[in-house]
Design a protein around this motif. Structure first.
Motif, PDB file in Angstrom:
ATOM      1  N   ARG A 136     -10.919   5.188   3.607  1.00 50.96           N
ATOM      2  CA  ARG A 136     -12.153   4.694   4.218  1.00 50.96           C
ATOM      3  C   ARG A 136     -12.712   3.621   3.298  1.00 50.96           C
ATOM      4  NH1 ARG A 136     -16.108   9.187   5.697  1.00 50.96           N
ATOM      5  NH2 ARG A 136     -14.298   9.620   6.951  1.00 50.96           N
ATOM      6  N   THR A 145     -15.876   1.014   2.857  1.00 45.84           N
ATOM      7  CA  THR A 145     -17.227   0.649   3.272  1.00 45.84           C
ATOM      8  C   THR A 145     -17.613  -0.591   2.488  1.00 45.84           C
ATOM      9  OG1 THR A 145     -17.716   2.995   3.573  1.00 45.84           O
ATOM     10  CG2 THR A 145     -19.587   1.488   3.529  1.00 45.84           C
ATOM     11  N   ASP A 150     -16.674   0.298  -1.207  1.00 45.39           N
ATOM     12  CA  ASP A 150     -16.512   1.704  -1.585  1.00 45.39           C
ATOM     13  C   ASP A 150     -15.151   2.164  -1.066  1.00 45.39           C
ATOM     14  OD1 ASP A 150     -19.013   1.906  -2.764  1.00 45.39           O
ATOM     15  OD2 ASP A 150     -19.991   2.459  -0.890  1.00 45.39           O
TER      16      ASP A 150
END
Length: 167
Positions: free
Chosen positions: A54, A56, A67
């Motif tokens: 993931r 970000t 991130d």
């Protein structure tokens, strides 16, 4: 001496007969196809969950913060490189890129390669790359591969460029 030759001759006849039988038998066997071996049903290995990464992205004035959460590996490394490259292309005013690695759960050699590619692209854009909150697994890999200094060293400032960072 004649007895010895007769015994030897008999053995030679038996041996040549055995060779003929073997040759003829092998030829006969070659003509027949062997029956297929019964195979046990194939059992598949346990399916591993798909690797997840993931990313970000936060745009600040002249800084891009990404991130990184999850696994940075062969399956996910290109996403990191593409994401950073895309944002650098859209934002030529960016001077620094921070990768927040606090939630990085795994990295392999392909993930390290992705970090090196990000470093190269960030440097080519005239920016500085910072690896923030490096977990122990990342720190260990960077130390073992000798890339810690390369990825974390700040570039020297070029006085002729008016304070711009040299790559």
């Amino acid at each position: 001496m004649a007895v010895a030759l007769d015994v030897l001759g008999g053995r030679l006849r038996d041996f040549s007969r055995a060779l003929r039988l073997l040759r003829d038998g092998t030829a006969a066997l070659a003509d027949r196809r062997p029956a297929p071996c019964p195979r046990p049903p194939q059992r598949h290995m346990t399916q591993l969950p798909p690797t997840t990464l993931r990313l970000t992205v936060a745009d600040r004035a002249h800084e891009l913060t990404v991130d990184v959460e999850g696994e940075l590996c062969l399956d996910t490394g290109d996403r990191l490189v593409d994401t950073v490259s895309e944002h650098l292309t859209r934002r030529p005013d960016v001077r620094g890129v921070r990768l927040n690695c606090a939630r990085l759960s795994w990295i392999d050699s392909a993930g390290l390669s992705a970090l090196l590619m990000v470093h190269r692209r960030v440097g080519a854009a005239g920016c500085i790359l910072r690896l923030d909150d490096r977990p122990a697994l990342l720190e260990r890999m960077l130390r073992q591969t000798g890339t810690l200094g390369h990825l974390t060293a700040l570039p020297l400032q070029d006085d002729d460029a008016g304070g711009a960072h040299a790559t």
